[in-house]
Design a protein around this motif. Structure first.
Motif, PDB file in Angstrom:
ATOM      1  N   TRP A 100       2.099   1.767  -3.492  1.00  0.00           N
ATOM      2  CA  TRP A 100       1.014   2.230  -4.359  1.00  0.00           C
ATOM      3  C   TRP A 100       0.753   3.715  -4.135  1.00  0.00           C
ATOM      4  O   TRP A 100       0.633   4.496  -5.091  1.00  0.00           O
ATOM      5  CB  TRP A 100      -0.255   1.404  -4.080  1.00  0.00           C
ATOM      6  CG  TRP A 100      -1.418   1.799  -4.930  1.00  0.00           C
ATOM      7  CD1 TRP A 100      -2.531   2.475  -4.537  1.00  0.00           C
ATOM      8  CD2 TRP A 100      -1.571   1.564  -6.336  1.00  0.00           C
ATOM      9  NE1 TRP A 100      -3.381   2.670  -5.596  1.00  0.00           N
ATOM     10  CE2 TRP A 100      -2.810   2.117  -6.719  1.00  0.00           C
ATOM     11  CE3 TRP A 100      -0.776   0.936  -7.312  1.00  0.00           C
ATOM     12  CZ2 TRP A 100      -3.286   2.066  -8.026  1.00  0.00           C
ATOM     13  CZ3 TRP A 100      -1.255   0.897  -8.613  1.00  0.00           C
ATOM     14  CH2 TRP A 100      -2.488   1.448  -8.965  1.00  0.00           C
ATOM     15  N   SER A 101       0.713   4.141  -2.864  1.00  0.00           N
ATOM     16  CA  SER A 101       0.384   5.553  -2.658  1.00  0.00           C
ATOM     17  C   SER A 101       1.532   6.442  -3.115  1.00  0.00           C
ATOM     18  O   SER A 101       1.298   7.545  -3.628  1.00  0.00           O
ATOM     19  CB  SER A 101      -0.110   5.824  -1.230  1.00  0.00           C
ATOM     20  OG  SER A 101       0.949   6.116  -0.398  1.00  0.00           O
ATOM     21  N   PRO A 141       0.819  -1.228   0.000  1.00  0.00           N
ATOM     22  CA  PRO A 141       0.000   0.000   0.000  1.00  0.00           C
ATOM     23  C   PRO A 141       0.850   1.274   0.000  1.00  0.00           C
ATOM     24  O   PRO A 141       0.509   2.253  -0.669  1.00  0.00           O
ATOM     25  CB  PRO A 141      -0.815  -0.100   1.304  1.00  0.00           C
ATOM     26  CG  PRO A 141      -0.798  -1.549   1.662  1.00  0.00           C
ATOM     27  CD  PRO A 141       0.484  -2.113   1.123  1.00  0.00           C
ATOM     28  N   ALA A 142       1.979   1.256   0.732  1.00  0.00           N
ATOM     29  CA  ALA A 142       2.845   2.449   0.760  1.00  0.00           C
ATOM     30  C   ALA A 142       3.436   2.685  -0.629  1.00  0.00           C
ATOM     31  O   ALA A 142       3.536   3.828  -1.089  1.00  0.00           O
ATOM     32  CB  ALA A 142       3.945   2.281   1.797  1.00  0.00           C
ATOM     33  N   GLN A 155       1.104   6.773  -6.803  1.00  0.00           N
ATOM     34  CA  GLN A 155       0.021   7.720  -7.114  1.00  0.00           C
ATOM     35  C   GLN A 155       0.535   9.151  -6.999  1.00  0.00           C
ATOM     36  O   GLN A 155       0.221  10.015  -7.827  1.00  0.00           O
ATOM     37  CB  GLN A 155      -1.134   7.531  -6.114  1.00  0.00           C
ATOM     38  CG  GLN A 155      -2.014   6.353  -6.425  1.00  0.00           C
ATOM     39  CD  GLN A 155      -3.108   6.205  -5.374  1.00  0.00           C
ATOM     40  OE1 GLN A 155      -2.845   6.313  -4.172  1.00  0.00           O
ATOM     41  NE2 GLN A 155      -4.325   5.962  -5.822  1.00  0.00           N
ATOM     42  N   ARG A 156       1.346   9.370  -5.959  1.00  0.00           N
ATOM     43  CA  ARG A 156       1.912  10.703  -5.738  1.00  0.00           C
ATOM     44  C   ARG A 156       2.805  11.102  -6.935  1.00  0.00           C
ATOM     45  O   ARG A 156       2.780  12.231  -7.395  1.00  0.00           O
ATOM     46  CB  ARG A 156       2.727  10.665  -4.442  1.00  0.00           C
ATOM     47  CG  ARG A 156       2.880  11.991  -3.737  1.00  0.00           C
ATOM     48  CD  ARG A 156       2.915  11.797  -2.218  1.00  0.00           C
ATOM     49  NE  ARG A 156       4.087  11.104  -1.733  1.00  0.00           N
ATOM     50  CZ  ARG A 156       5.251  11.681  -1.438  1.00  0.00           C
ATOM     51  NH1 ARG A 156       5.413  12.976  -1.616  1.00  0.00           N
ATOM     52  NH2 ARG A 156       6.247  10.973  -0.962  1.00  0.00           N
TER      53      ARG A 156
END
Ligand code: ADP
Ligand code: GLC
Length: 489
Positions: free
Chosen positions: A436-437, A433-434, A440-441
């Motif tokens: 992925w975020s 998840p880290a 996205q950033r």
């Protein structure tokens, strides 16, 4: 100040023998030390790749059997761009082509303790009075477990000061007890505070125990390896030796890694002339069979495919790349399961994700140049060179805040943009998840072309040359030489 006589011992040297960053460092650091005026020689096994590269290497000395299991050998000499090489020639041990550590089945070579025992023993010999080449090193610099035993020989037999560098503490070189005598170490080295480690002879542990000074390849990793989580069992010893432990950040060879002169690139570019980068992206997309598109970011990976590198985290989320939207190109080799996972991923998304399994130096350069952002979600990273290549190539990296990654990448944020240090993206933790975020950033930031260019230029204008590190190593060698040496015979 007087010149130091330095013996740099390594099991790899780029471009001839390289499985990872150790090969790059073993070429660039000695060259930088020579440039800084030192008398440095590099000791390497005479692998087939080196036989081919230096067909005119001259015989220098015959070496007798130095211990019961160590066969006679010889030393040859050659020069690589003026840098003196000492090639340890022993065909039964080193004449096999391929990976320097693994056999053709991908298993550790069964005679590694003898292969690297001999390399370590000869490194020590070149720092001893009976050095057979008319030159005795003031300091013997070992690199990783393959040459670490040199410090133990120098401790028990006397001779030069020693510096042991840890490039990766996860690899320790542990073998059966019988090798202690076979490699010519005294029985009283079989102690928990000497060469014994969980009932085995451990090359790296012995080196860390006995080296006059210890270094590792980034300040953060020097702190981390004193913690159980990163020390792979050796944290207590490193805490005990904390006063002798130093973190010196690697540099990069900016002659080889320079987007303005890189012969692997069709379109050279620089921080002031970034236009060529978009053309390299299109060429890479084309060559890898991806959709040629300028409207979505292309993520790049060049890596050994191992647990360390955290690329299983990428595998866990990459099927959703269309949602960003983004593309991905991966070059790597390593664990069979990860290789199969990435190959299947590319099959599922042929125009969006491209994977090349294997080792390909030219493609590595093209990915650094053609990708928009470079992924390195490592679980631990002693230094890492690829994030520095990425920074230098205007390819802001996404990295975990660990080891040398934490020491080189500054997260994009308000304050770091104002101070012009923002150069990449840090993951909060090595989790999918880290990652992925963070990706996205990247995608959001990339769409702001001006902002993105500022981030690219911040990284491209940093100085990653080896000059600083070379001077830190020279200071460390002098410290090692000045320290009193206890020899227990
Ligand atoms: P490590 O030494 O842990 O593998 P580094 O980032 O220090 O990590 O160095 C890796 C080096 O190996 C870099 O020069 C990188 O470009 C190169 N490399 C890794 N895998 C490949 C590959 N499959 N093909 C070409 N170069 C590779
Ligand atoms: C090791 C490490 C890497 C480092 C390289 C050169 O292979 O895994 O982080 O950059 O050595 O020091």
């Amino acid at each position: 100040m007087s010149k130091l006589k330095i013996l740099f011992a390594s099991s790899e040297m780029a471009p001839w023998v390289k499985t990872g960053g150790l090969g790059d460092v073993s070429a660039a650091l000695p060259a930088a030390l020579r440039q800084a005026g030192q008398d440095i020689r590099v000791l390497l096994p005479h692998y087939p790749a080196l036989q081919a590269a230096f067909p005119d290497a001259r015989p220098l000395a015959e070496l007798p059997a130095l211990a019961p299991a160590l066969p006679p050998a010889r030393l040859l000499t050659a020069e690589a761009d003026g840098l003196p090489l000492l090639l340890l020639d022993c065909p039964p041990l080193y004449a096999n082509p391929g990976n320097p550590y693994l056999d053709s089945y991908g298993d550790d070579r069964h005679d590694n303790p003898v292969r690297f025992g001999l390399l370590s023993r000869v490194a020590a010999l070149l720092g001893q009075e009976r050095s057979p080449i008319g030159w005795q090193a003031d300091v013997v610099h070992s690199n990783d477990w393959q040459t670490a035993l040199a410090a133990a020989y120098l401790h028990y037999q006397g001779g030069a000061a020693s510096v042991a560098t840890v490039h990766n503490i996860a690899f320790q070189g542990c073998f059966a007890h019988a090798y202690l005598a076979d490699l010519g170490l005294p029985e009283h080295a079989w102690r928990f505070d000497a060469a014994e480690y969980h009932g085995q002879l451990c090359f790296l542990k012995a080196g860390l125990q006995f080296a006059s000074q210890i270094s590792t390849v980034s300040p953060t990793y020097a702190r981390e390896i004193q913690d159980e989580q990163f020390g792979y069992g050796l944290a207590p010893l490193l805490r005990y030796r904390a006063a002798a432990l130093h973190g010196i950040l690697n540099g990069i060879d900016t002659d080889i890694w320079n987007p303005a002169t890189d012969p692997n690139l069709a379109h050279p570019y620089s921080s002031q002339q970034l236009a060529g980068k978009a053309r390299n992206k299109a060429a890479l997309q084309q060559a890898m069979g991806l959709e040629v598109s300028a409207t979505q970011p292309l993520f790049g990976v060049v890596s050994r495919l191992t647990h360390q590198k955290g690329l299983d985290l990428l595998l866990a989320i990459a099927d959703d790349l269309a949602a960003l939207p983004a593309q991905l190109v991966v070059l790597g080799s390593g664990d069979a399961e990860l290789e199969a996972g990435f190959a299947a991923l590319a099959d599922r998304h042929p125009r969006r994700i491209a994977v090349k399994l294997g080792f390909d130096e030219a493609l590595a350069h093209r990915i650094e140049a053609g990708a928009d952002s470079f992924l390195m979600p490592s679980r631990f990273e002693p230094c890492g060179l690829n994030q520095m290549y990425s920074l230098h190539y205007g390819t802001p990296p996404v990295v975990t805040a660990t080891g040398g990654l934490a020491d080189t990448v500054v997260d994009v944020g308000e304050a770091s943009l104002v101070s012009r240090t923002a150069n990449g993206f840090l993951l909060e933790s090595a989790t999918a998840p880290a990652l992925w975020s963070a990706m996205q950033r990247v995608c959001r930031t990339w769409r702001d072309r001006q902002l993105w260019q500022r981030i690219q230029q911040n990284g491209m204008q940093q100085d990653f040359s080896w000059k600083h590190a070379a001077h830190e190593y020279i200071a460390l060698y002098r410290q090692a030489i000045a320290a009193p040496r206890a020899t227990t015979g």
